[in-house]
Scaffold this motif. Sequence first.
Motif, PDB file in Angstrom:
ATOM      1  N   SER A  40      -2.491 -55.301  30.405  1.00 21.18           N
ATOM      2  CA  SER A  40      -3.494 -56.314  30.689  1.00 21.18           C
ATOM      3  C   SER A  40      -2.859 -57.542  31.350  1.00 21.18           C
ATOM      4  O   SER A  40      -2.077 -58.262  30.737  1.00 21.18           O
ATOM      5  CB  SER A  40      -4.201 -56.737  29.394  1.00 21.18           C
ATOM      6  OG  SER A  40      -5.096 -57.799  29.664  1.00 21.18           O
ATOM      7  N   ALA A  41      -3.240 -57.763  32.597  1.00 20.23           N
ATOM      8  CA  ALA A  41      -2.729 -58.930  33.328  1.00 20.23           C
ATOM      9  C   ALA A  41      -3.281 -60.219  32.726  1.00 20.23           C
ATOM     10  O   ALA A  41      -2.582 -61.237  32.689  1.00 20.23           O
ATOM     11  CB  ALA A  41      -3.109 -58.829  34.801  1.00 20.23           C
ATOM     12  N   ASP A  42      -4.522 -60.184  32.237  1.00 16.14           N
ATOM     13  CA  ASP A  42      -5.122 -61.379  31.642  1.00 16.14           C
ATOM     14  C   ASP A  42      -4.370 -61.803  30.387  1.00 16.14           C
ATOM     15  O   ASP A  42      -4.109 -62.985  30.181  1.00 16.14           O
ATOM     16  CB  ASP A  42      -6.601 -61.129  31.311  1.00 16.14           C
ATOM     17  CG  ASP A  42      -7.294 -62.404  30.857  1.00 16.14           C
ATOM     18  OD1 ASP A  42      -7.101 -63.448  31.514  1.00 16.14           O
ATOM     19  OD2 ASP A  42      -8.023 -62.357  29.844  1.00 16.14           O
ATOM     20  N   GLU A  44      -1.264 -61.172  29.758  1.00 15.54           N
ATOM     21  CA  GLU A  44       0.035 -61.680  30.218  1.00 15.54           C
ATOM     22  C   GLU A  44      -0.089 -63.110  30.743  1.00 15.54           C
ATOM     23  O   GLU A  44       0.794 -63.930  30.526  1.00 15.54           O
ATOM     24  CB  GLU A  44       0.605 -60.757  31.289  1.00 15.54           C
ATOM     25  CG  GLU A  44       2.063 -60.984  31.541  1.00 15.54           C
ATOM     26  CD  GLU A  44       2.699 -59.887  32.362  1.00 15.54           C
ATOM     27  OE1 GLU A  44       3.721 -60.173  32.999  1.00 15.54           O
ATOM     28  OE2 GLU A  44       2.199 -58.747  32.353  1.00 15.54           O
ATOM     29  N   ASP A  45      -1.199 -63.408  31.416  1.00 18.33           N
ATOM     30  CA  ASP A  45      -1.418 -64.763  31.932  1.00 18.33           C
ATOM     31  C   ASP A  45      -1.728 -65.755  30.811  1.00 18.33           C
ATOM     32  O   ASP A  45      -1.250 -66.878  30.826  1.00 18.33           O
ATOM     33  CB  ASP A  45      -2.573 -64.778  32.941  1.00 18.33           C
ATOM     34  CG  ASP A  45      -2.237 -64.065  34.231  1.00 18.33           C
ATOM     35  OD1 ASP A  45      -1.035 -63.861  34.509  1.00 18.33           O
ATOM     36  OD2 ASP A  45      -3.177 -63.700  34.967  1.00 18.33           O
ATOM     37  N   GLN A  46      -2.555 -65.322  29.869  1.00 18.42           N
ATOM     38  CA  GLN A  46      -3.010 -66.217  28.806  1.00 18.42           C
ATOM     39  C   GLN A  46      -1.991 -66.377  27.671  1.00 18.42           C
ATOM     40  O   GLN A  46      -1.965 -67.408  27.016  1.00 18.42           O
ATOM     41  CB  GLN A  46      -4.336 -65.713  28.220  1.00 18.42           C
ATOM     42  CG  GLN A  46      -5.471 -65.675  29.210  1.00 18.42           C
ATOM     43  CD  GLN A  46      -5.837 -67.059  29.718  1.00 18.42           C
ATOM     44  OE1 GLN A  46      -5.894 -68.014  28.951  1.00 18.42           O
ATOM     45  NE2 GLN A  46      -6.074 -67.180  31.014  1.00 18.42           N
ATOM     46  N   PRO A  48       1.727 -65.830  27.778  1.00 19.31           N
ATOM     47  CA  PRO A  48       2.979 -65.458  28.449  1.00 19.31           C
ATOM     48  C   PRO A  48       4.175 -65.313  27.501  1.00 19.31           C
ATOM     49  O   PRO A  48       4.976 -64.389  27.661  1.00 19.31           O
ATOM     50  CB  PRO A  48       3.210 -66.585  29.457  1.00 19.31           C
ATOM     51  CG  PRO A  48       2.413 -67.734  28.947  1.00 19.31           C
ATOM     52  CD  PRO A  48       1.240 -67.137  28.216  1.00 19.31           C
ATOM     53  N   ALA A  51       3.740 -62.118  25.565  1.00 23.77           N
ATOM     54  CA  ALA A  51       3.916 -60.962  26.452  1.00 23.77           C
ATOM     55  C   ALA A  51       5.401 -60.668  26.659  1.00 23.77           C
ATOM     56  O   ALA A  51       5.828 -59.507  26.617  1.00 23.77           O
ATOM     57  CB  ALA A  51       3.219 -61.196  27.788  1.00 23.77           C
ATOM     58  N   TYR A 104      -6.481 -65.623  20.827  1.00 29.39           N
ATOM     59  CA  TYR A 104      -7.008 -65.413  22.180  1.00 29.39           C
ATOM     60  C   TYR A 104      -8.433 -64.863  22.117  1.00 29.39           C
ATOM     61  O   TYR A 104      -9.330 -65.345  22.816  1.00 29.39           O
ATOM     62  CB  TYR A 104      -6.072 -64.458  22.923  1.00 29.39           C
ATOM     63  CG  TYR A 104      -6.606 -63.889  24.199  1.00 29.39           C
ATOM     64  CD1 TYR A 104      -6.587 -64.629  25.382  1.00 29.39           C
ATOM     65  CD2 TYR A 104      -7.121 -62.594  24.250  1.00 29.39           C
ATOM     66  CE1 TYR A 104      -7.059 -64.097  26.574  1.00 29.39           C
ATOM     67  CE2 TYR A 104      -7.592 -62.051  25.431  1.00 29.39           C
ATOM     68  CZ  TYR A 104      -7.564 -62.807  26.585  1.00 29.39           C
ATOM     69  OH  TYR A 104      -8.038 -62.275  27.750  1.00 29.39           O
TER      70      TYR A 104
END
Length: 136
Positions: A40-42, A44-46, A48, A51, A104
Amino acid sequence: AFLEQATAWQAKLGTVDSTISLWIETQTRWAALANIFLDSADIEDQLPLEAVKFREIHEEMQWLNYDASKDPRAVECCNHAGRVRSLERMMTGLERCADALSGYLENKRMVFPRLYFVSDAHLLELLAAGKDFDAV
């Protein structure tokens, strides 16, 4: 001599029991979080920091499983120096990742209150789908 050997074996087998229990618990938690943090890129962004931490744990878990596969003798594998400490460290990191993930999800639910009626697993599935409206 027999009593000493029996006591030594009792200690070794006790370590095997506790190590395998911890290993199963750690591996179960790791497997549950793997798709979420790795795909999930989201996330990883939210999240970090979490992640990055999860990727470190992921690599360590893969190495641990590989190392165990080289020598399938349970007593030697479980009594390996540092094995329990490594599993405990990974479990602590996985708990931190899971706590951050819960925060999150709670933030997403505060923005969209109707998400309170969706389970964590389904909500993660929806968020992972992102802009794939057919999947949502």
